[in-house]
Design a protein around this motif. Structure first.
Motif, PDB file in Angstrom:
ATOM      1  N   ARG A   1    -123.045   4.694  72.707  1.00  0.00           N
ATOM      2  CA  ARG A   1    -124.349   4.098  73.261  1.00  0.00           C
ATOM      3  C   ARG A   1    -124.353   2.689  72.860  1.00  0.00           C
ATOM      4  NH1 ARG A   1    -129.649   2.994  71.697  1.00  0.00           N
ATOM      5  NH2 ARG A   1    -129.306   3.149  69.503  1.00  0.00           N
TER       6      ARG A   1
ATOM      7  N   ASN B   1    -115.378   6.623  66.888  1.00  0.00           N
ATOM      8  CA  ASN B   1    -115.965   5.090  66.551  1.00  0.00           C
ATOM      9  C   ASN B   1    -117.407   5.457  65.874  1.00  0.00           C
ATOM     10  OD1 ASN B   1    -117.162   2.261  67.228  1.00  0.00           O
ATOM     11  ND2 ASN B   1    -118.473   3.751  68.354  1.00  0.00           N
TER      12      ASN B   1
ATOM     13  N   TYR C   1    -120.043   5.122  52.182  1.00  0.00           N
ATOM     14  CA  TYR C   1    -119.509   4.520  53.350  1.00  0.00           C
ATOM     15  C   TYR C   1    -118.084   4.105  53.126  1.00  0.00           C
ATOM     16  CZ  TYR C   1    -119.082   1.253  57.350  1.00  0.00           C
ATOM     17  OH  TYR C   1    -118.447   0.706  58.465  1.00  0.00           O
TER      18      TYR C   1
ATOM     19  N   THR D   1    -123.841  -5.895  64.871  1.00  0.00           N
ATOM     20  CA  THR D   1    -124.468  -4.775  65.484  1.00  0.00           C
ATOM     21  C   THR D   1    -125.392  -4.277  64.807  1.00  0.00           C
ATOM     22  OG1 THR D   1    -122.975  -3.349  64.347  1.00  0.00           O
ATOM     23  CG2 THR D   1    -121.920  -4.242  66.281  1.00  0.00           C
TER      24      THR D   1
HETATM   25  P1  NAP Z   1    -123.578   0.791  65.662  1.00  0.00           P
HETATM   26  O1  NAP Z   1    -124.131   0.117  66.818  1.00  0.00           O
HETATM   27  O2  NAP Z   1    -124.886   1.398  64.897  1.00  0.00           O
HETATM   28  O3  NAP Z   1    -122.994   2.310  66.256  1.00  0.00           O
HETATM   29  C1  NAP Z   1    -122.877   3.351  65.709  1.00  0.00           C
HETATM   30  C2  NAP Z   1    -122.770   4.366  66.730  1.00  0.00           C
HETATM   31  O4  NAP Z   1    -122.490   5.875  66.251  1.00  0.00           O
HETATM   32  C3  NAP Z   1    -123.928   4.648  67.611  1.00  0.00           C
HETATM   33  O5  NAP Z   1    -123.845   4.569  69.097  1.00  0.00           O
HETATM   34  C4  NAP Z   1    -124.736   5.685  67.226  1.00  0.00           C
HETATM   35  O6  NAP Z   1    -125.509   6.415  68.018  1.00  0.00           O
HETATM   36  C5  NAP Z   1    -123.448   6.749  66.665  1.00  0.00           C
HETATM   37  N1  NAP Z   1    -123.672   7.726  65.774  1.00  0.00           N
HETATM   38  C6  NAP Z   1    -124.466   7.612  64.616  1.00  0.00           C
HETATM   39  N2  NAP Z   1    -124.847   9.102  64.137  1.00  0.00           N
HETATM   40  C7  NAP Z   1    -124.231   9.866  65.020  1.00  0.00           C
HETATM   41  C8  NAP Z   1    -124.203  11.222  65.193  1.00  0.00           C
HETATM   42  N3  NAP Z   1    -124.660  12.000  64.331  1.00  0.00           N
HETATM   43  N4  NAP Z   1    -123.555  11.776  66.228  1.00  0.00           N
HETATM   44  C9  NAP Z   1    -122.961  10.908  67.249  1.00  0.00           C
HETATM   45  N5  NAP Z   1    -123.215   9.523  67.390  1.00  0.00           N
HETATM   46  C10 NAP Z   1    -123.832   9.118  66.118  1.00  0.00           C
HETATM   47  O7  NAP Z   1    -122.783   0.188  64.865  1.00  0.00           O
HETATM   48  P2  NAP Z   1    -121.233  -0.397  65.028  1.00  0.00           P
HETATM   49  O8  NAP Z   1    -121.195  -1.450  64.101  1.00  0.00           O
HETATM   50  O9  NAP Z   1    -120.958  -0.372  66.561  1.00  0.00           O
HETATM   51  O10 NAP Z   1    -120.300   0.860  64.566  1.00  0.00           O
HETATM   52  C11 NAP Z   1    -119.347   1.453  65.191  1.00  0.00           C
HETATM   53  C12 NAP Z   1    -118.392   1.759  64.053  1.00  0.00           C
HETATM   54  O11 NAP Z   1    -117.837   0.530  63.507  1.00  0.00           O
HETATM   55  C13 NAP Z   1    -118.930   2.649  62.896  1.00  0.00           C
HETATM   56  O12 NAP Z   1    -117.776   3.643  62.628  1.00  0.00           O
HETATM   57  C14 NAP Z   1    -118.837   1.305  61.881  1.00  0.00           C
HETATM   58  O13 NAP Z   1    -118.698   2.121  60.559  1.00  0.00           O
HETATM   59  C15 NAP Z   1    -117.611   0.620  62.073  1.00  0.00           C
HETATM   60  N6  NAP Z   1    -117.821  -0.608  61.738  1.00  0.00           N
HETATM   61  C16 NAP Z   1    -118.457  -1.481  62.036  1.00  0.00           C
HETATM   62  C17 NAP Z   1    -118.560  -2.880  61.444  1.00  0.00           C
HETATM   63  C18 NAP Z   1    -119.743  -3.788  61.605  1.00  0.00           C
HETATM   64  O14 NAP Z   1    -119.581  -5.306  61.065  1.00  0.00           O
HETATM   65  N7  NAP Z   1    -120.383  -3.700  62.544  1.00  0.00           N
HETATM   66  C19 NAP Z   1    -117.381  -3.102  60.665  1.00  0.00           C
HETATM   67  C20 NAP Z   1    -116.484  -2.184  60.333  1.00  0.00           C
HETATM   68  C21 NAP Z   1    -116.677  -1.048  60.578  1.00  0.00           C
HETATM   69  P3  NAP Z   1    -127.251   6.083  67.957  1.00  0.00           P
HETATM   70  O15 NAP Z   1    -127.513   4.471  67.891  1.00  0.00           O
HETATM   71  O16 NAP Z   1    -127.816   6.544  69.309  1.00  0.00           O
HETATM   72  O17 NAP Z   1    -127.687   6.817  66.816  1.00  0.00           O
END
Ligand code: NAP
Length: 253
Positions: free
Chosen positions: A20, A93, A158, A193
């Motif tokens: 999403r 993801n 985390y 994000t």
């Molecule tokens: P994000 O926009 O918060 O994305 C997380 C996604 O996971 C959202 O689409 C969310 O859906 C979904 N999600 C959460 N709970 C869920 C559940 N119970 N069932 C199914 N889907 C679920 O943040 P992002 O940064 O893009 O994160 C994506 C990945 O990258 C994550 O694994 C995060 O740990 C990793 N990451 C991010 C960063 C960074 O700096 N942003 C750095 C390292 C790693 P909803 O929004 O609808 O709840």
């Protein structure tokens, strides 16, 4: 054959969790742009923005709603998808973060983070991976983190979950590399994000982070797309158990 053909995902089906928003949305659109039919997995029916972006580039998608924190229902809800599709590419993801000092850390939140960030990753990898092993081909890409290598601050669950993602990536790679299935991970740096909103709102923390990034800027979700297409494609057929850091140089400093 031209080298860019090695990156084509034409006739491939990919499933991306957390499609999403943020990184999951960018990777979904990127894989579709490389030719894959993308199954967008979300836990709420609000995928309109991602769908629209894929439509705009002439890509195709399907959707499936699964709450990855409800582990008892994951296998059952996945079955109709597995009956309809041979999934060639799985991108684990979806992930959540909960911040609190370790002395006060809520056990309930600890469990929720572990369920979504690592336990569901194992369930999906096992269900989809076993079909890949049967077919003798497939790509699994886990989204790890810099906190697969470092400790972070106020995010013990985390950090533990992302270290586990790196470990699981290597464990599955060892078992499945010889069966034609490549399991790898991408470790994003600091990406703007929803996940990092609290950090970016904290001016001091945000500035301190920025000062350590050799590239001189926070990342954006599109910075991850090239790595994802590479690891999803034939171009990475001899890459196994690798954690590809995409961080503007953070880990080099
Ligand atoms: P994000 O926009 O918060 O994305 C997380 C996604 O996971 C959202 O689409 C969310 O859906 C979904 N999600 C959460 N709970 C869920 C559940 N119970 N069932 C199914 N889907 C679920 O943040 P992002 O940064 O893009 O994160 C994506 C990945 O990258 C994550 O694994 C995060 O740990 C990793 N990451 C991010 C960063 C960074 O700096 N942003 C750095 C390292 C790693 P909803 O929004 O609808 O709840």
């Amino acid at each position: 054959m031209q080298v860019l053909d090695f990156f084509s995902l034409k006739d491939k089906t990919a499933l991306v969790t957390g499609a999403r928003t943020g990184i999951g949305q960018a990777i979904s659109v990127g894989l579709a742009s490389a030719g894959a039919h993308v199954i967008l997995l979300a836990h709420q029916d609000n995928l309109n923005e991602t769908k629209k972006k894929i439509e705009q580039i002439g890509g195709t998608y399907d959707t499936v709603l699964i709450d990855l924190s409800d582990l008892s229902s994951v296998r059952d809800k996945l079955q109709p998808v597995l009956e309809k599709y041979d999934i060639d590419i799985l991108v684990n993801n979806a992930g959540i973060i909960y911040r609190e000092p370790a002395v006060d850390y809520s056990e309930q939140e600890w469990q929720r983070v572990m369920d979504v960030n690592i336990h569901s990753v194992f369930l999906l990898s096992q269900e989809i991976g076993k079909k890949m092993v049967e077919r003798g081909s497939g790509k699994i890409i886990n989204i790890a983190s810099l906190l697969s290598f470092q400790g972070g601050v106020f995010v013990p669950a985390y950090t533990a979950s992302k270290h586990a993602v790196a470990g699981l990536t290597k464990a599955l790679a060892n078992e499945w590399a010889g069966k034609g299935v490549q399991v790898n991970a991408i470790a994003p740096g600091y990406i703007a994000t929803n996940n990092t909103e609290a950090l970016r709102n904290d001016e001091q923390r945000s500035q301190a982070i920025l000062e350590r990034i050799p590239a001189g800027r926070w990342g954006v979700s599109d910075d991850l797309v090239g790595a994802a297409v590479f690891l999803a494609s034939r171009a990475s057929d001899y890459v196994n158990g690798h954690i590809l850091v995409v961080d503007g140089g953070w880990m080099a400093r």
